[in-house]
Enzyme design. Structure first.
Site, PDB file in Angstrom:
ATOM      1  N   ASP A  18       0.810  -1.224   0.000  1.00 55.13           N
ATOM      2  CA  ASP A  18       0.000   0.000   0.000  1.00 55.13           C
ATOM      3  C   ASP A  18       0.844   1.276   0.000  1.00 55.13           C
ATOM      4  O   ASP A  18       0.408   2.318   0.499  1.00 55.13           O
ATOM      5  CB  ASP A  18      -0.964   0.045   1.205  1.00 55.13           C
ATOM      6  CG  ASP A  18      -1.804  -1.207   1.296  1.00 55.13           C
ATOM      7  OD1 ASP A  18      -2.279  -1.652   0.248  1.00 55.13           O
ATOM      8  OD2 ASP A  18      -1.970  -1.730   2.408  1.00 55.13           O
ATOM      9  N   LYS A  21       2.359   2.143  -5.084  1.00 51.93           N
ATOM     10  CA  LYS A  21       3.051   1.641  -6.294  1.00 51.93           C
ATOM     11  C   LYS A  21       2.237   1.916  -7.540  1.00 51.93           C
ATOM     12  O   LYS A  21       2.782   2.215  -8.591  1.00 51.93           O
ATOM     13  CB  LYS A  21       3.274   0.121  -6.189  1.00 51.93           C
ATOM     14  CG  LYS A  21       4.225  -0.286  -5.117  1.00 51.93           C
ATOM     15  CD  LYS A  21       4.311  -1.792  -5.006  1.00 51.93           C
ATOM     16  CE  LYS A  21       3.056  -2.442  -4.472  1.00 51.93           C
ATOM     17  NZ  LYS A  21       2.697  -2.119  -3.099  1.00 51.93           N
ATOM     18  N   GLY A  45      -4.447  -4.246  -4.354  1.00 50.64           N
ATOM     19  CA  GLY A  45      -5.402  -3.238  -4.773  1.00 50.64           C
ATOM     20  C   GLY A  45      -4.628  -1.975  -5.102  1.00 50.64           C
ATOM     21  O   GLY A  45      -4.103  -1.313  -4.218  1.00 50.64           O
ATOM     22  N   HIS A  46      -4.494  -1.679  -6.376  1.00 48.03           N
ATOM     23  CA  HIS A  46      -3.737  -0.507  -6.784  1.00 48.03           C
ATOM     24  C   HIS A  46      -4.704   0.598  -7.192  1.00 48.03           C
ATOM     25  O   HIS A  46      -5.449   0.452  -8.151  1.00 48.03           O
ATOM     26  CB  HIS A  46      -2.794  -0.851  -7.945  1.00 48.03           C
ATOM     27  CG  HIS A  46      -1.663  -1.734  -7.510  1.00 48.03           C
ATOM     28  ND1 HIS A  46      -0.848  -2.401  -8.377  1.00 48.03           N
ATOM     29  CD2 HIS A  46      -1.214  -2.042  -6.275  1.00 48.03           C
ATOM     30  CE1 HIS A  46       0.055  -3.084  -7.691  1.00 48.03           C
ATOM     31  NE2 HIS A  46      -0.150  -2.886  -6.417  1.00 48.03           N
ATOM     32  N   GLN A 226       2.012  -5.873  -3.121  1.00 50.25           N
ATOM     33  CA  GLN A 226       2.352  -5.957  -1.688  1.00 50.25           C
ATOM     34  C   GLN A 226       3.716  -5.300  -1.411  1.00 50.25           C
ATOM     35  O   GLN A 226       4.117  -4.439  -2.182  1.00 50.25           O
ATOM     36  CB  GLN A 226       2.302  -7.414  -1.189  1.00 50.25           C
ATOM     37  CG  GLN A 226       0.896  -8.006  -1.158  1.00 50.25           C
ATOM     38  CD  GLN A 226       0.490  -8.703  -2.437  1.00 50.25           C
ATOM     39  OE1 GLN A 226       1.287  -9.388  -3.060  1.00 50.25           O
ATOM     40  NE2 GLN A 226      -0.743  -8.546  -2.835  1.00 50.25           N
ATOM     41  N   THR A 241       2.413 -12.619   2.891  1.00 50.21           N
ATOM     42  CA  THR A 241       1.633 -13.206   1.815  1.00 50.21           C
ATOM     43  C   THR A 241       2.414 -14.422   1.297  1.00 50.21           C
ATOM     44  O   THR A 241       3.479 -14.747   1.829  1.00 50.21           O
ATOM     45  CB  THR A 241       1.305 -12.163   0.719  1.00 50.21           C
ATOM     46  OG1 THR A 241       0.336 -12.716  -0.166  1.00 50.21           O
ATOM     47  CG2 THR A 241       2.542 -11.717  -0.058  1.00 50.21           C
TER      48      THR A 241
HETATM   49  P1  IMP Z   1      -3.027 -12.748   1.576  1.00 48.36           P
HETATM   50  O1  IMP Z   1      -2.069 -12.178   0.606  1.00 48.36           O
HETATM   51  O2  IMP Z   1      -4.467 -12.456   1.252  1.00 48.36           O
HETATM   52  O3  IMP Z   1      -2.784 -14.210   1.831  1.00 48.36           O
HETATM   53  O4  IMP Z   1      -2.777 -12.003   2.980  1.00 48.36           O
HETATM   54  C1  IMP Z   1      -1.560 -12.171   3.712  1.00 48.36           C
HETATM   55  C2  IMP Z   1      -1.140 -10.860   4.355  1.00 48.36           C
HETATM   56  O5  IMP Z   1      -0.762  -9.934   3.347  1.00 48.36           O
HETATM   57  C3  IMP Z   1      -2.242 -10.155   5.158  1.00 48.36           C
HETATM   58  O6  IMP Z   1      -1.641  -9.462   6.229  1.00 48.36           O
HETATM   59  C4  IMP Z   1      -2.808  -9.149   4.168  1.00 48.36           C
HETATM   60  O7  IMP Z   1      -3.423  -8.047   4.804  1.00 48.36           O
HETATM   61  C5  IMP Z   1      -1.522  -8.735   3.459  1.00 48.36           C
HETATM   62  N1  IMP Z   1      -1.760  -8.230   2.112  1.00 48.36           N
HETATM   63  C6  IMP Z   1      -2.072  -8.928   1.012  1.00 48.36           C
HETATM   64  N2  IMP Z   1      -2.188  -8.108  -0.054  1.00 48.36           N
HETATM   65  C7  IMP Z   1      -1.939  -6.875   0.372  1.00 48.36           C
HETATM   66  C8  IMP Z   1      -1.866  -5.591  -0.272  1.00 48.36           C
HETATM   67  O8  IMP Z   1      -2.049  -5.434  -1.492  1.00 48.36           O
HETATM   68  N3  IMP Z   1      -1.558  -4.544   0.528  1.00 48.36           N
HETATM   69  C9  IMP Z   1      -1.303  -4.688   1.855  1.00 48.36           C
HETATM   70  N4  IMP Z   1      -1.348  -5.843   2.490  1.00 48.36           N
HETATM   71  C10 IMP Z   1      -1.658  -6.940   1.768  1.00 48.36           C
END
Ligand code: IMP
Length: 426
Positions: A18, A21, A45-46, A226, A241
């Site tokens: 976040d 990017k 989410g961009h 991420q 992640t």
């Molecule tokens: P997952 O990627 O859904 O498996 O989540 C694993 C961890 O990564 C969690 O803490 C999510 O909140 C974090 N996470 C996944 N995608 C994003 C992102 O695009 N921005 C910020 N945190 C993320």
């Protein structure tokens, strides 16, 4: 970043995601021919703001907003086809022409509904705070050699035989985890047929496409999702992640060799945020946290969850510089700090009474570290209208100088607002 000697640039998040990017990719894509997403999936989410319009992209590279640019979803992504086609529909409705310039790797793995059920069930056992988008289980299946690839979806025959053992296994796992949910085979077979037919025209060997683009002198931007501290190897494991978010993942996930990459831009916020569970050493308490969150609009673009907020953490960014091999920094959301009288910056940690210069591997230790703060004066003036470094108040420049010093990397861009033009190229 791009010049005669630098044709292939990676943009990565250098904190917990976040960092903004999407905006940097949008800006750099103006000079690019191809933009590639190389890991993650619909968890990302961009948010990109174009004029009055806000576009949130989850899987399609942010470069799609530039009509000339070809966009690629690389083999390292776990693609959620249903939401992917939803994004295409939304972009088309906004008048953005997609035809002939969006490609999906036929080697990319696919997220199916049973992956989402498994993700939600495993959250009941171990609370990572995932986005619930099935990312972890899809990567587990990939590594476990029972994954589903775009090429399988495109085959268009034998879907039931292919899916049956996978759906059965998922249901067995769900039962084992005590989940009342079950995956439905017929629903999966129907989805396979419907989405496979739509994916076929987009599916190709995207590694070859990128390779050819580079061979012919085109400019390629590799767009990370991420951030480094969410990397499955280098992040705050297990609160991470399931992919390699660091720059090394860019070569693998785009299907090119690491020697093709000419530069790595690390995007950092002027402070720090994190969504989900796990340590965040500089997290601020109480009202101040709410103030930072409101000023920065810090709510997740994918899940809407409030982001946890803290001050800039130089130990984290230095670590990120190292594990990503960063060659430059982009500092975003400087304007969010405009009203603060004083701004603390974490310059190091103390752990159990001793100095701690690196991010510890053990999350319990990282949870225990005490940040050492240096308090810098705020500028209490707007930075949102600055377009050159010289337009910034002296205290804001001093703040950036200090970040640059602490990180040991040059700042190449400073973002001072959500709009496309609110950027300073240094
Ligand atoms: P997952 O990627 O859904 O498996 O989540 C694993 C961890 O990564 C969690 O803490 C999510 O909140 C974090 N996470 C996944 N995608 C994003 C992102 O695009 N921005 C910020 N945190 C993320």
């Amino acid at each position: 970043m791009f010049d005669r000697k630098h044709n292939c640039i990676v943009v990565v998040g250098a904190q917990w995601g976040d960092e903004g990017k999407g905006k940097l990719v949008d800006v750099l894509a103006e000079q690019a021919d191809v933009v590639v997403r190389y890991q993650g999936g619909a968890n990302a989410g961009h948010t990109v703001v174009v004029g009055e319009r806000q576009v949130v992209l989850h899987q399609i590279p942010s470069g799609i907003l530039h009509p000339r640019v070809r966009c690629v979803v690389g083999n390292g992504v776990v693609l959620d086809p249903e939401t992917f086609f939803g994004e295409i529909k939304e972009l088309t409705a906004q008048g953005i022409e997609i035809a002939g310039r969006l490609f999906v790797s036929d080697r990319a793995h696919v997220v199916l509904p049973y992956h989402k059920l498994l993700d939600q069930a495993s959250e009941m056992q171990q609370q990572i705070g995932t986005t619930g988008r099935g990312i972890g289980p899809a990567y587990e299946d990939k590594i476990g050699r029972r994954g589903v690839r775009v090429t399988d979806l495109c085959r268009g025959r034998g879907a039931r035989e292919f899916l049956e053992p996978r759906v059965e296994r998922a249901n067995g796992m769900l039962r084992l985890m005590g989940s009342p949910a079950t995956a439905d085979l017929d629903e999966h077979v129907e989805l396979f047929g419907r989405l496979g037919a739509k994916l076929r025209p987009l599916a190709t060997d995207t590694g070859l496409l990128v390779h050819r683009a580079l061979r012919s002198g085109q400019r390629v931007l590799l767009e990370g999702a991420q951030g480094a501290l969410l990397d499955v190897d280098h992040g705050t494991y297990p609160f991470v992640t399931s992919s390699n978010t660091t720059a090394g993942g860019a070569a693998v996930g785009a299907g090119i060799g690491p020697t093709e990459i000419d530069g790595v831009l690390g995007v950092v916020k002027a402070y720090t945020t994190r969504v989900g569970n796990g340590p965040l050493p500089t997290e601020v308490a109480g009202d101040l946290q709410a103030q930072l969150r409101d000023l920065g609009g810090e709510f997740g673009a994918t899940t809407g969850r409030p982001r946890r907020c803290g001050w800039f953490d130089a130990t984290v960014v230095r670590y990120s510089v190292r594990v990503n091999g960063l060659t430059g920094l982009a500092v975003t959301k400087l304007d969010v700090l405009d009203t603060f009288e004083e701004i603390p910056v974490c310059v190091g940690y103390r752990l159990d009474g001793s100095e701690c210069a690196e991010v510890p591997s053990d999350v319990e230790a990282l949870d225990r570290v005490e940040p050492v703060y240096e308090v810098l004066p705020g500028w209490q003036r707007t930075t949102a209208t600055a377009r050159r470094l010289a337009d910034l108040p002296p205290a804001a420049r001093a703040y950036l100088d200090r970040l640059e010093d602490l990180a040991g990397q040059p700042i190449r861009f400073v973002s001072v607002g959500t709009r496309r033009d609110q950027i300073i190229e240094v």
